[in-house]
Design an enzyme around this catalytic site. Structure first.
Site, PDB file in Angstrom:
ATOM      1  N   ARG A   1      -7.552   2.072  -2.504  1.00 33.66           N
ATOM      2  CA  ARG A   1      -8.429   2.098  -1.506  1.00 33.66           C
ATOM      3  C   ARG A   1      -9.254   3.264  -1.172  1.00 33.66           C
ATOM      4  O   ARG A   1      -8.542   4.319  -1.330  1.00 33.66           O
ATOM      5  CB  ARG A   1      -7.769   1.944  -0.163  1.00 33.66           C
ATOM      6  CG  ARG A   1      -8.330   1.580   1.331  1.00 33.66           C
ATOM      7  CD  ARG A   1      -7.538   1.296   2.315  1.00 33.66           C
ATOM      8  NE  ARG A   1      -8.206   0.658   3.292  1.00 33.66           N
ATOM      9  CZ  ARG A   1      -7.921   0.398   4.962  1.00 33.66           C
ATOM     10  NH1 ARG A   1      -6.779   1.260   5.124  1.00 33.66           N
ATOM     11  NH2 ARG A   1      -8.689  -0.603   5.535  1.00 33.66           N
TER      12      ARG A   1
ATOM     13  N   GLN B   1       0.805  -1.234  -0.015  1.00 38.91           N
ATOM     14  CA  GLN B   1       0.048   0.005   0.001  1.00 38.91           C
ATOM     15  C   GLN B   1       0.797   1.449  -0.059  1.00 38.91           C
ATOM     16  O   GLN B   1       1.566   1.380   0.919  1.00 38.91           O
ATOM     17  CB  GLN B   1      -0.941  -0.167   1.219  1.00 38.91           C
ATOM     18  CG  GLN B   1      -1.894   1.092   1.139  1.00 38.91           C
ATOM     19  CD  GLN B   1      -2.680   1.097   2.312  1.00 38.91           C
ATOM     20  OE1 GLN B   1      -2.557   1.634   3.377  1.00 38.91           O
ATOM     21  NE2 GLN B   1      -4.166   0.898   2.185  1.00 38.91           N
TER      22      GLN B   1
ATOM     23  N   TYR C   1      -5.995  10.686   4.543  1.00 39.66           N
ATOM     24  CA  TYR C   1      -4.530  11.131   3.960  1.00 39.66           C
ATOM     25  C   TYR C   1      -4.720  11.767   2.836  1.00 39.66           C
ATOM     26  O   TYR C   1      -5.737  12.156   2.192  1.00 39.66           O
ATOM     27  CB  TYR C   1      -3.723   9.572   3.869  1.00 39.66           C
ATOM     28  CG  TYR C   1      -3.677   9.179   5.352  1.00 39.66           C
ATOM     29  CD1 TYR C   1      -3.405   9.597   6.467  1.00 39.66           C
ATOM     30  CD2 TYR C   1      -4.199   7.829   5.419  1.00 39.66           C
ATOM     31  CE1 TYR C   1      -3.207   9.214   7.655  1.00 39.66           C
ATOM     32  CE2 TYR C   1      -4.223   7.102   6.838  1.00 39.66           C
ATOM     33  CZ  TYR C   1      -3.692   7.979   7.883  1.00 39.66           C
ATOM     34  OH  TYR C   1      -3.810   7.338   9.159  1.00 39.66           O
TER      35      TYR C   1
ATOM     36  N   GLY D   1      -8.931  -7.122   9.327  1.00 41.31           N
ATOM     37  CA  GLY D   1      -7.740  -6.449  10.121  1.00 41.31           C
ATOM     38  C   GLY D   1      -7.165  -6.866  11.353  1.00 41.31           C
ATOM     39  O   GLY D   1      -6.432  -7.846  11.531  1.00 41.31           O
ATOM     40  N   ARG D   2      -7.753  -6.255  12.382  1.00 40.12           N
ATOM     41  CA  ARG D   2      -7.591  -6.786  13.848  1.00 40.12           C
ATOM     42  C   ARG D   2      -7.541  -8.239  14.120  1.00 40.12           C
ATOM     43  O   ARG D   2      -6.619  -8.722  14.705  1.00 40.12           O
ATOM     44  CB  ARG D   2      -8.385  -6.190  15.113  1.00 40.12           C
ATOM     45  CG  ARG D   2      -8.281  -4.726  14.934  1.00 40.12           C
ATOM     46  CD  ARG D   2      -9.070  -4.100  16.222  1.00 40.12           C
ATOM     47  NE  ARG D   2     -10.432  -4.042  15.801  1.00 40.12           N
ATOM     48  CZ  ARG D   2     -11.075  -3.185  15.355  1.00 40.12           C
ATOM     49  NH1 ARG D   2     -10.718  -2.244  14.803  1.00 40.12           N
ATOM     50  NH2 ARG D   2     -12.387  -3.632  15.316  1.00 40.12           N
TER      51      ARG D   2
END
Length: 363
Positions: free
Chosen positions: A228, A100, A181, A319-320
């Protein structure tokens, strides 16, 4: 018995994957302050290579793009050399991995910038929230607006990062245009008050993302590039939503589809708190895109099984769950309980809570 769709092979553009489970990019803050990965990263990613696709943690395309301490880079030869054992280990374990590409924009601090420079952004609007520095969590510094004549060099930074990712042995790249971002800062009219060709209309605000994707696709081919997006996320930087998120993202996605981009990776709803996904027509966004679709945000075993079986997603990103369960694919396949890794191990540190756990892993 028929194998559930979640555990069957598919492809994302030119990337063939063995199942529909993706490992979401997870910032773990275990690289050096120079952005060089440690040897532990090869073990960490190889442990999780049973996923159909590993999306490596967000990786800075330049020193200017860095907003958090101990995050990896892909802008020097040393970065390439440190990432190469990671991709080799993943491939040896039968996995696929993309990198990424990340520029944080205004979500940075002068202490992380070369010479204490101000972070850059589409407009000089400060971000909320905090960033992780060597001194701990601090508010983001006041950014300065990028000059129009600086943008070609920024796009070249993305292109060079894509070249280095190729040299490091990745299977493709994901352009990070989400989570508050830089590219999303340009996309949203809440953070972009420019009056040049990169501000104002939806077409102008989407221009930078499309130019970056075109530059990266020029290196990899569009069929090895993902993007993304997070149409409804405000969590990072307390970033207000765009005034017309459906129209803005609909325009962008139609353009990405026409470019032949391999996949979209979409954060559906809010990252924290209430999901809020009902406030946006995700299915319409999916229908506007001809490539593969990776769904992300709060999925559990049953919802992932349903989404892939019903064709609402080609892959589902977790993810987690991957932090404490390197063998997550096997646990989901056999409906075994998941280990909830302590949050104290998420960021920074060494092997403990990264590659080593006290709880037993399933075979």
């Amino acid at each position: 018995m028929t194998t559930p769709t979640l555990f069957t092979p598919t492809r994302l553009g030119a990337i063939e994957v063995k199942n529909r489970i993706a490992m979401a990019p997870l910032t773990r803050s275990r690289a050096g302050m120079d952005g060089v990965q440690t040897p532990l990263a090869a073990t960490y990613y190889a442990q999780r290579a049973s996923a159909g696709l590993l999306i490596a943690e967000a990786t800075n395309i330049s020193r200017q793009g860095r907003g958090y301490a101990y995050t990896p880079g892909i802008y020097t030869d040393a970065h390439v050399a440190a990432w190469r054992p990671v991709t080799d280990a993943v491939h040896a374990a039968g996995g696929k991995i993309v990198l990424q590409l990340w520029h944080v924009g205004r979500m940075s601090h002068v202490g992380l910038q070369e010479g204490g420079a101000a972070p850059v952004a589409p407009s000089a609007i400060p971000a909320g929230g905090s960033v992780f520095t060597e001194q701990g969590f601090e508010p983001p510094s006041m950014p300065r607006a990028l000059r129009t004549d600086e943008i070609p060099a920024l796009i070249e930074d993305y292109r060079q990062a894509a070249l280095r990712a190729q040299a490091a042995g990745f299977d493709g790249v994901e352009v990070h245009a989400a989570n508050g971002y830089l590219l999303e800062q340009f996309l949203r009219d809440s953070t972009n008050q420019r009056t040049d060709a990169y501000g104002g209309s939806i077409e102008n605000r989407a221009r930078l993302t499309l130019e970056v994707v075109a530059a990266v696709a020029g290196v990899w081919g569009a069929d090895r590039v993902g993007v993304r997006l997070s149409p409804l996320s405000t969590a990072i930087g307390d970033t207000p939503l765009d005034s017309t998120p459906m129209q803005t993202h609909g325009y962008l996605v139609a353009k990405l589809s026409a470019m032949g981009v391999a996949y979209l990776h979409v954060m559906e709803g809010q990252m924290h708190g209430g999901n809020g996904a009902d406030a946006f027509d995700i299915r319409a966004l999916r229908a506007a895109f001809a490539g593969a679709y990776i769904a992300n945000n709060g999925y559990e075993r049953q919802t992932a099984l349903d989404a892939t079986a019903q064709g609402r997603a080609d892959l589902v990103a977790f993810g987690r769950a991957f932090i404490g369960n390197p063998d997550l694919v096997a646990r989901l396949r056999h409906n075994r309980p998941l280990f909830d890794a302590p949050q104290s191990s998420y960021f920074g540190g060494g092997a403990d809570g990264y590659t080593d756990f006290t709880q037993p892993q399933a075979a």
